[in-house]
Structures are given as C-alpha cells and as structure tokens.
Scaffold this active site. Structure first.
Site, PDB file in Angstrom:
ATOM      1  N   ILE A 142       0.850  -1.187   0.000  1.00 46.69           N
ATOM      2  CA  ILE A 142       0.000   0.000   0.000  1.00 46.69           C
ATOM      3  C   ILE A 142       0.886   1.238   0.000  1.00 46.69           C
ATOM      4  O   ILE A 142       2.064   1.178   0.353  1.00 46.69           O
ATOM      5  CB  ILE A 142      -0.962   0.021   1.209  1.00 46.69           C
ATOM      6  CG1 ILE A 142      -0.187  -0.045   2.521  1.00 46.69           C
ATOM      7  CG2 ILE A 142      -1.975  -1.107   1.118  1.00 46.69           C
ATOM      8  CD1 ILE A 142      -1.034   0.173   3.753  1.00 46.69           C
ATOM      9  N   CYS A 143       0.318   2.358  -0.424  1.00 44.44           N
ATOM     10  CA  CYS A 143       1.054   3.623  -0.422  1.00 44.44           C
ATOM     11  C   CYS A 143       1.374   4.007   1.020  1.00 44.44           C
ATOM     12  O   CYS A 143       0.553   3.773   1.890  1.00 44.44           O
ATOM     13  CB  CYS A 143       0.234   4.728  -1.084  1.00 44.44           C
ATOM     14  SG  CYS A 143       0.178   4.584  -2.879  1.00 44.44           S
ATOM     15  N   PRO A 144       2.529   4.560   1.306  1.00 42.57           N
ATOM     16  CA  PRO A 144       3.568   5.019   0.397  1.00 42.57           C
ATOM     17  C   PRO A 144       4.624   3.964   0.085  1.00 42.57           C
ATOM     18  O   PRO A 144       5.578   4.251  -0.619  1.00 42.57           O
ATOM     19  CB  PRO A 144       4.208   6.182   1.147  1.00 42.57           C
ATOM     20  CG  PRO A 144       4.129   5.763   2.581  1.00 42.57           C
ATOM     21  CD  PRO A 144       2.804   5.012   2.688  1.00 42.57           C
ATOM     22  N   LEU A 145       4.475   2.741   0.596  1.00 43.72           N
ATOM     23  CA  LEU A 145       5.483   1.706   0.334  1.00 43.72           C
ATOM     24  C   LEU A 145       5.597   1.352  -1.138  1.00 43.72           C
ATOM     25  O   LEU A 145       6.655   0.909  -1.584  1.00 43.72           O
ATOM     26  CB  LEU A 145       5.197   0.451   1.149  1.00 43.72           C
ATOM     27  CG  LEU A 145       5.516   0.531   2.632  1.00 43.72           C
ATOM     28  CD1 LEU A 145       5.149  -0.764   3.329  1.00 43.72           C
ATOM     29  CD2 LEU A 145       6.975   0.856   2.854  1.00 43.72           C
ATOM     30  N   THR A 146       4.539   1.567  -1.902  1.00 41.97           N
ATOM     31  CA  THR A 146       4.596   1.221  -3.318  1.00 41.97           C
ATOM     32  C   THR A 146       5.694   2.017  -4.019  1.00 41.97           C
ATOM     33  O   THR A 146       6.488   1.451  -4.755  1.00 41.97           O
ATOM     34  CB  THR A 146       3.243   1.451  -4.002  1.00 41.97           C
ATOM     35  OG1 THR A 146       2.802   2.785  -3.724  1.00 41.97           O
ATOM     36  CG2 THR A 146       2.204   0.454  -3.540  1.00 41.97           C
TER      37      THR A 146
END
Length: 91
Positions: free
Chosen positions: A23-27
């Site tokens: 999920i964002c922000p890990l993407t």
C-alpha cells in the site's frame, strides 16, 4: 528480483518488481529503491494494483526524471484499479 523478459512492445526488461501486495507510500518507496539499484538506461517492469499506486507511482517516477514506457492493465477486461504493468526506464 532480476529477470530478463521480453514484453509485447519488444523492450527488454532488466528488472522486475511486484508491489501488488503493498500500500502507499510503500509502493513508491520500493519502486524508488529498485530504480536506485538500476543502471542508467535499464528497463524495469513493476506490477501494481489499486487507485493510489496507479496514480502515485508513475507520477513519482516522472518527477524523479525517469521515463514511463507504458502503463497497461495486465488483463484488459479487469476493473480500472486492477493489476497493471508499468514499464519504466532509468534516466
């Protein structure tokens, strides 16, 4: 994960990243780390899913000065926020 693949548009894929489970922000964090480890001119394929990654990852790639070669759904019949394949080139 490093692989050499040939996508339909005949660009050789030097590296591959699947962030469909993130999920964002890990993407973008994972995509940025991938790009940092690439050589100039190398091409990567990133599999992503969901509205936020589809908006944020390509935009961030461009903001950092890299090239988007293509962004297409993995399955043309899927929903707009389904799995997509982003092909990018490190500039």
């Amino acid at each position: 994960m490093n692989k050499t693949l040939k996508p339909p548009n005949d660009h050789t894929i030097d590296v591959f990243l699947d962030i469909t489970g993130e999920i964002c922000p890990l993407t973008f964090v994972k995509t940025k780390l991938l790009i940092e480890n690439m050589q100039l001119g190398q091409v990567a394929q990133v599999r992503l899913r969901g509205r936020e990654p589809l908006e944020n990852v390509p935009r961030s790639v461009l903001d950092y000065g890299h090239e988007i070669i293509s962004l297409e759904p993995e399955d043309p019949g899927q929903s707009a926020d389904g799995i997509h394949r982003l092909i990018l080139k490190k500039a």
